[in-house]
Design a protein around this motif. Structure first.
Motif, PDB file in Angstrom:
ATOM      1  N   GLY B 340       0.567  -1.279   0.053  1.00  0.00           N
ATOM      2  CA  GLY B 340      -0.302   0.456   0.461  1.00  0.00           C
ATOM      3  C   GLY B 340       0.834   1.512  -0.128  1.00  0.00           C
ATOM      4  N   ASN B 341       1.932   1.252   0.965  1.00  0.00           N
ATOM      5  CA  ASN B 341       3.055   1.907   0.758  1.00  0.00           C
ATOM      6  C   ASN B 341       3.488   2.765  -0.202  1.00  0.00           C
ATOM      7  N   ILE B 342       3.845   1.802  -0.341  1.00  0.00           N
ATOM      8  CA  ILE B 342       4.633   1.550  -2.472  1.00  0.00           C
ATOM      9  C   ILE B 342       3.824   2.519  -3.422  1.00  0.00           C
ATOM     10  N   PHE B 343       2.427   1.947  -2.817  1.00  0.00           N
ATOM     11  CA  PHE B 343       1.933   2.062  -4.131  1.00  0.00           C
ATOM     12  C   PHE B 343       1.284   3.913  -4.412  1.00  0.00           C
ATOM     13  N   ILE B 344       1.255   4.074  -2.994  1.00  0.00           N
ATOM     14  CA  ILE B 344       0.645   5.923  -2.540  1.00  0.00           C
ATOM     15  C   ILE B 344       1.984   6.682  -2.746  1.00  0.00           C
ATOM     16  N   LYS B 345       3.208   6.076  -2.214  1.00  0.00           N
ATOM     17  CA  LYS B 345       4.174   7.104  -3.141  1.00  0.00           C
ATOM     18  C   LYS B 345       4.458   7.098  -4.237  1.00  0.00           C
ATOM     19  N   SER B 346       4.505   5.834  -4.710  1.00  0.00           N
ATOM     20  CA  SER B 346       5.414   5.976  -6.373  1.00  0.00           C
ATOM     21  C   SER B 346       3.972   6.505  -6.949  1.00  0.00           C
ATOM     22  N   ASN B 347       2.695   6.399  -6.800  1.00  0.00           N
ATOM     23  CA  ASN B 347       1.313   7.051  -7.511  1.00  0.00           C
ATOM     24  C   ASN B 347       1.629   8.744  -6.656  1.00  0.00           C
ATOM     25  N   LEU B 348       1.765   9.099  -5.761  1.00  0.00           N
ATOM     26  CA  LEU B 348       1.766  10.160  -5.496  1.00  0.00           C
ATOM     27  C   LEU B 348       3.128  11.166  -6.305  1.00  0.00           C
ATOM     28  N   LYS B 349       4.091  10.147  -6.502  1.00  0.00           N
ATOM     29  CA  LYS B 349       5.236  11.259  -7.360  1.00  0.00           C
ATOM     30  C   LYS B 349       4.973  11.836  -8.941  1.00  0.00           C
ATOM     31  N   TRP B 350       4.374   9.891  -9.433  1.00  0.00           N
ATOM     32  CA  TRP B 350       3.806  10.062 -10.961  1.00  0.00           C
ATOM     33  C   TRP B 350       2.450  11.282 -10.894  1.00  0.00           C
ATOM     34  N   CYS B 351       1.875  11.814  -9.947  1.00  0.00           N
ATOM     35  CA  CYS B 351       0.729  12.739 -10.082  1.00  0.00           C
ATOM     36  C   CYS B 351       1.451  13.993  -9.919  1.00  0.00           C
ATOM     37  N   GLN B 352       2.631  13.599  -9.001  1.00  0.00           N
ATOM     38  CA  GLN B 352       2.905  15.486  -9.149  1.00  0.00           C
ATOM     39  C   GLN B 352       3.905  16.016  -9.995  1.00  0.00           C
ATOM     40  N   GLY B 556       1.273   0.041   7.114  1.00  0.00           N
ATOM     41  CA  GLY B 556       1.492   1.974   6.190  1.00  0.00           C
ATOM     42  C   GLY B 556       1.605   3.445   7.511  1.00  0.00           C
ATOM     43  N   ASP B 557       0.697   3.160   8.535  1.00  0.00           N
ATOM     44  CA  ASP B 557       0.826   4.113   9.078  1.00  0.00           C
ATOM     45  C   ASP B 557       2.363   4.687   9.754  1.00  0.00           C
ATOM     46  N   ALA B 558       3.588   3.555  10.481  1.00  0.00           N
ATOM     47  CA  ALA B 558       4.139   3.624  10.409  1.00  0.00           C
ATOM     48  C   ALA B 558       5.431   4.034   9.272  1.00  0.00           C
ATOM     49  N   LEU B 559       4.971   3.196   7.805  1.00  0.00           N
ATOM     50  CA  LEU B 559       6.040   3.644   6.342  1.00  0.00           C
ATOM     51  C   LEU B 559       5.412   5.383   5.820  1.00  0.00           C
ATOM     52  N   GLY B 560       4.509   5.574   5.718  1.00  0.00           N
ATOM     53  CA  GLY B 560       3.453   6.980   5.737  1.00  0.00           C
ATOM     54  C   GLY B 560       2.564   7.310   6.416  1.00  0.00           C
ATOM     55  N   LYS B 561       2.593   8.230   6.565  1.00  0.00           N
ATOM     56  CA  LYS B 561       1.500   8.919   7.160  1.00  0.00           C
ATOM     57  C   LYS B 561      -0.315   8.808   6.537  1.00  0.00           C
ATOM     58  N   GLN B 562      -0.305   9.240   5.316  1.00  0.00           N
ATOM     59  CA  GLN B 562      -1.569   9.347   5.083  1.00  0.00           C
ATOM     60  C   GLN B 562      -1.652   8.409   4.442  1.00  0.00           C
ATOM     61  N   GLY B 563      -2.815   8.229   4.150  1.00  0.00           N
ATOM     62  CA  GLY B 563      -3.645   7.114   3.394  1.00  0.00           C
ATOM     63  C   GLY B 563      -4.194   7.398   1.964  1.00  0.00           C
ATOM     64  N   VAL B 564      -4.415   6.592   1.152  1.00  0.00           N
ATOM     65  CA  VAL B 564      -4.154   7.277  -0.964  1.00  0.00           C
ATOM     66  C   VAL B 564      -4.990   8.633  -0.621  1.00  0.00           C
ATOM     67  N   TYR B 565      -6.147   8.653  -0.155  1.00  0.00           N
ATOM     68  CA  TYR B 565      -7.381   9.386  -0.413  1.00  0.00           C
ATOM     69  C   TYR B 565      -6.574  10.939   0.179  1.00  0.00           C
ATOM     70  N   ASP B 566      -6.021  10.928   1.464  1.00  0.00           N
ATOM     71  CA  ASP B 566      -5.847  11.603   2.078  1.00  0.00           C
ATOM     72  C   ASP B 566      -4.280  12.765   1.549  1.00  0.00           C
ATOM     73  N   ALA B 567      -3.622  11.554   0.928  1.00  0.00           N
ATOM     74  CA  ALA B 567      -2.271  12.302  -0.353  1.00  0.00           C
ATOM     75  C   ALA B 567      -2.376  12.827  -0.940  1.00  0.00           C
TER      76      ALA B 567
END
Lengths: 763, 763
Positions: B340-352, B556-567
């Motif tokens: 989940g974390n890998i997904f959120i972080k990569s997706n966020l980078k790409w969206c940025q 998930g929370d330990a690796l990155g605070k936000q869920g995908v929607y919050d991100a």
């Protein structure tokens, strides 16, 4: 001389007096400070790091322990109650501490049946048998002996329970849920969640359930779990010393209570959220979830039900429901709402009588008479003689092909093995059962009204479910017979066209009816649906359940506003600010604040003129929990707010360390440079002294203007958990008065009184 | 002359501008006034009585309609997507509008199977067959033609979807849940929930799902339901004209959305409560419950799944889980949190990157390339070629005795009919499947990162579930094989002692894995558990699900605070004040209020000296949404607060009815008797005029002192739904400044920046 007061912030406000309201904002701010301090000192040493780690996990650890203990206690209670329940019937002479089911384990004939129709096993001896009276030879005598022992044991158990409660823990009586709601809303009742209460309530519950009284152990289990929550939280400073934080643990504990009561972890979380909790941040949701899970898991390991399916009332109906039945389910909802209302109103009337007449002075006699009447009437009717849980299980179940209990006495067609056995036409056993069930319903309804409120641990869930299940089963059998006899009616045609076969499940009606009555009594909605389907292990019947429960709530609310728990909260006069009800009046802060017109002026302190003597005088002359501080008597501009507790602590502290005279001035502001030097001179000649209490002054008390609508203020009290707000006048900005939670509750009552007078006048 | 301003209270503040924050307190107060007015006039006439009855039931009626329409729209989308999905494979030449399953109904051979391994029925023709290429004679050619049509249709569908979105409703792209969270927290985005968005999103969803992109239609269905909620609420003044009340309907609608997406009404209510809603009074809970129920019921009547069990992924494992497996489930939770974390972080980078580089300027090209790559890679692997929902269903299912799909290719023992068939030893088909599944996992993970965010309707639930199910199934098969080969290991001994028989259900692992990954991506907890067991129709696996989901959330929370929607909310910079996060700093109101040191002084109005000219000047010179009113420039004692909108309306109103000059004074206080006569004289000689705007003055603005901790203020904003608070100084009681929601968000960001700098400095 100048005394810098250094109060230990932790000790400062953890001690509320009995029956006080807590200040959520302050407690939570205190916890944040504590947390910040720990975080800041984290890098200092390994010890601090350990402390900080412990602090971070304290919440989870605490709910873990609460969960484990809740599951454990529930398991013990289940086992104990199971054994004592069977003691009324007989004994296992070989190994006396086994209950009937366990006693019969070696005997294969009756392994999974424990209703009173199950065949006898040889190991288990009923009382007549133990006395040497066999049922074949002395049927009447044997019956009388059974009857006698049934009543004797019931009275004995009830007596024990009532005396325990009376002697050791008066708080252990009742269901406890109204009080827990009040406590969770921020009220202090010392001892209500103590270890004595836990012990007595646990033992009392086994005894009263075994006595066969019309009550359940599900509500009290929530109370027990909360006791466990309270006890465990004492081991964690974070929770034990902070009443607001402790309530997070208590919310989780109440979820665990429902979880173990019904084997319904998710239902428990929702119950905690919908019914009992007040302050429920999302973090608490997750903790409650975890706590409920652990509790359910531990209970499963103990496995007191000895049940393969791991749910209390497993149902598995072969047929889905048909659309037409929905109308009947809605009607069951209506009946549930009405029954619930009748119950609440009658029970409340009786409790009022108990409270205000001499009846309340003889709790032991009351318990004994209710037990005697219950036992005497219950024994002859098999459906009241059996344990309520067993009754519910029986009513929920569907009739198997080979089932020969009276309730399943259908005419069956065994001629053709390949054809479906026709089990739809009711035989005489079914009709007798319906009559007996009807009698049981009337009996249960009346006796529960008198039972709920007597001074023993007593829950409402099981009796409500039982009543509902009876109604539902009767309606279900009626529907089934109509469908069997008139299968051509258009609304049956689709589903019941297969002549001679049953197309309805009377058990489903029992489930729906049970949910409807429980909904009518407690006014739960979503949590009840979830509890019901966790209880039955079946998600296919959400729509019927939802329809019945919604209807039941609507009908119930239309007939009388309050659910049974809220009604009991009002009856007992707890300061509970309901967050479901709306405030329909147009009053403002001015109308509800104190001092009212004609009252004494508000007791205030001034920034720099109040003397120690005046302060003592003030503290003695009233019992306010705090005082506003203003600039001066003439310029009543608000400076801050100081609590009585802090004042007392600070005064005592100063007394110990310095010479304090009655004319010493108490300052609530920072000294100017000039004053500083002046007081330093004072110090040398010891003639007078000054105290500076600036540190204990809350500089940011919550204030509203006199024009603020009461709805907004009530909203603030509910959502922010305030203890008081100060009322100022805009434009002039002087302090006018104060509003506390009790003022609000008084104001609501006054408004209601006025409306009542007005309405009656108009008529 | 004196103008008494009579503003229609209803119209007064219903019109917020785009991208503004709503004032909950004010809107709700307005609704209470409206409600009181209706109640008061109830007894006047039959018409009023009717109105009052309508008003009382408006909420229920509204959610009823929302529920019906949500169910209906979801049914249409399901049917449409089902048909188009099969279009990639072939056509039903006799009746072109039937999908494969319906086409094959007359053919009994493949009634309830629609995986790609199900046998062909004669009515259904694949594209090669329609072109006259039989698979027997031209295998390679036939494959290539199939491949071509698969890619062609995917591109065609994606093109249609992307152009619809681009042309008609740009808001229809994405999942919509981040925006709905923001809207529900009290933000205005005009058109986001309009009818165009609904239409385009519904059609777009069918198209994108049919195109085989790695996305789901479950998130967008929530958006669609909210559109329906918004559209329906326009028919009810109570909700349509009051943004705060409208959000109650939207909360219910989002519950209905999840309810129809997964057939999970209770999960929907919890999703609405836990994930999307902000202001959720208990009344909304019941309404949501009702709305979700109706929606699920209507969908069931339409029955697009054509599924006996009425749940999407029915599971029915014969074996319970054993204690040892819990460790594996927790490990699945860990994997889920990481993925989940890998997904959120990569997706966020790409969206940025999409947001800040030129990539974002070519949305059509992006959609087409993602579709092309997806289709090209997906076709060769059967597990990616098939629809994600079908894949999940397949992975969740257990292998039957006669199941001959590659995933169930076990060595079986048919010799003895009475002995349990041994299906535990995996054959080559299983190993091939595991390899293909692994490839599918990698592919899905990567492609979903790029897919979520392209300009078509795209949800995340189904891809997350699919990834998790793949992981789970692989782990499950591994466990099963270990247990089969080493049944003597102590932790298997109890359950797996029966040699040769399978003692694990790989399908259960798939269910747990799916929940874990979805939990890691969205950080849902309780609602996810409920959704999972409503989705699978099985309550027996709560403990494994809870264990995995809790672990996944912790990791998930330990690796990155936000869920995908919050991100995504942070990425888009929506003014969303998260009510889950704590504010860990010790700042006070003074630090975050405006004006800051060095800024221009706060724009204020005075009680009785501001002229109309000054007022216009003020309104033009800034775009504040409201202004505090003080006694005078010198004595800045706070009198009240007036909003820009009310000022504008009042000024226009006065302009129309009276002669207003630039030097006319605007009064915000009641006239004294003296002034009253004076202005009456003015009125006669028309020399000057005065306006009295007292009526539009809010006399009870929320105020705090400058010493109030920011946590308390943030708490007030969250719980009371404030739009601004005024900051005063205690003791002096003058107005110091103002804090709005945006100031708070800015302040939080500043504090975080400072901490980051500090931490990096310390290192």
């Amino acid at each position: 001389m100048i005394c810098s007061i250094d109060i230990d912030e932790n000790a400062a406000s953890s001690h509320y007096e009995d029956f006080q309201t807590i200040d959520w904002q302050r407690d939570i701010a205190r916890d944040r400070n504590r947390h910040r301090y720990i975080i800041r000192s984290k890098d200092n040493s390994y010890c601090s790091l350990l402390k900080s780690t412990h602090d971070a996990w304290a919440g989870w650890l605490c709910v873990l322990m609460v969960g484990i203990l809740s599951g454990f206690v529930a398991g013990i209670i289940d086992i104990g109650a199971g054994w004592m329940k069977d003691l009324k019937d007989g004994l296992c002479p070989d190994v006396f501490y086994l209950n009937r089911e366990q006693c019969c384990w070696s005997d294969n004939s009756s392994e999974f049946e424990d209703s009173i129709w199950s065949g006898h096993c040889d190991q288990w001896k009923t009382w007549p048998e133990l006395l040497g009276l066999s049922q074949q030879h002395f049927p009447i005598f044997s019956y009388i002996v059974s009857y006698f022992f049934y009543v004797f044991w019931a009275l004995f158990f009830a007596f024990l329970a009532a005396s325990f409660v009376r002697t050791f823990a008066p708080y252990a009586c009742g269901s406890g849920i109204p009080e827990i709601k009040t406590i969770l809303s921020g009220f202090i009742i010392h001892g209500y969640l103590g270890s004595w209460t836990l012990t007595v309530k646990s033992i009392g519950m086994m005894l009263t359930v075994a006595a066969g009284l019309s009550l359940g152990k599900e509500g009290p289990l929530v109370h027990c779990s909360c006791c466990i929550g309270n006890i465990i939280s004492r081991f964690f400073d974070k929770y034990g010393k902070n009443e607001a934080k402790k309530r997070e643990i208590l919310s989780a504990a109440s979820a665990a209570g429902v979880s173990v009561a019904f084997g319904a972890p998710i239902g428990g979380v929702l119950f905690s959220l919908e019914e009992v909790s007040y302050y429920f941040p999302l973090k608490t949701l997750w903790r409650s979830f975890f706590c409920a899970l652990i509790a359910a898991f531990v209970l499963r390991l103990i496995n007191p039900f000895r049940n393969e399916h791991l749910v209390m009332f497993y149902i598995d109906y072969a047929r889905p429901w048909i659309f037409f039945e929905l109308i009947v389910f809605v009607m069951l909802g209506v009946i549930g709402g009405i029954i619930g209302n009748i119950f609440i109103k009658s029970n409340l009337k009786w409790c009022q009588r108990r409270k205000y007449t001499r009846l309340g002075q003889y709790p032991m006699w009351e318990v004994m008479s209710v037990t005697l009447i219950t036992a005497m009437i219950a024994f002859p009717n098999p459906y009241t003689r059996m344990n309520s849980s067993d009754l519910i299980k029986l009513l929920f179940s569907s009739c198997g092909i080979a089932d020969e209990t009276p309730l399943c006495d259908y005419y069956r067609n065994y001629t053709n093995v390949n054809q479906h056995a026709q089990i739809a036409q009711a035989g005489p056993g079914v009709y007798t059962s319906v009559a007996q069930l009807f009698a049981a319903l009337i009996f249960k309804l009346i006796i529960t009204i008198f039972t709920f409120g007597i001074k023993v641990p007593a829950g409402l869930f099981i009796p409500s479910l039982a009543m509902g299940a009876i109604i539902g089963r009767i309606v279900g059998i009626t529907m089934e017979q109509i469908a069997y006899n008139y299968p051509k009616w258009w609304f049956f045609q689709d589903a019941c066209s297969n002549l001679g076969e049953s197309c309805m499940s009377p058990g489903l009606y029992a489930v729906v009816g049970a949910a409807a009555v429980l909904g009518g009594v407690t006014r739960m909605t979503v949590s009840l649906v979830v509890i019901m389907f966790e209880l039955t292990g079946n998600v296919n019947f959400i729509v019927p359940l939802m329809a019945a429960i919604m209807t039941s709530k609507w009908v119930g609310d239309a007939l009388g506003k309050q659910g049974v728990y809220d009604a009991h909260i009002s009856l007992n006069g707890y300061p509970f600010l309901d967050n479901k009800e709306e405030f329909p009046y147009t009053t403002t802060a001015l109308d509800s604040m104190r001092p009212k017109l004609g009252d004494l002026p508000l007791a205030v302190l001034t920034e720099d003129t109040t003397t120690v003597g005046q302060l003592y005088q003030l503290l003695r002359s009233n019992n306010h929990t705090g005082f506003p501080v203003v600039v001066s008597e003439q310029n009543q501009y608000l400076v801050g707010f100081v609590t009585r507790h802090d004042l007392n602590v600070a005064l005592n502290h100063s007394r110990k360390n310095d010479e304090v005279f009655d004319d010493s001035i108490v300052y609530f502001r920072n000294f100017t440079a000039d004053e500083e030097t002046r007081f330093k001179q004072y110090r040398t000649n010891q003639s007078s002294s000054a105290l500076n209490f600036r540190r204990i002054l809350d500089l940011a008390p919550m204030t509203v203007t006199d024009q603020t609508p009461m709805e907004t203020i009530i909203d603030m009290f509910r959502k922010l958990g305030l203890r008081q707000v100060l009322v100022t006048h805009n434009g002039l900005v002087i302090l006018l008065g104060i509003i506390t939670k009790k003022d609000i509750l008084l104001h609501i009552k006054e408004c209601e009184e006025i409306r009542k007078v007005e309405t009656s006048f108009l008529r």
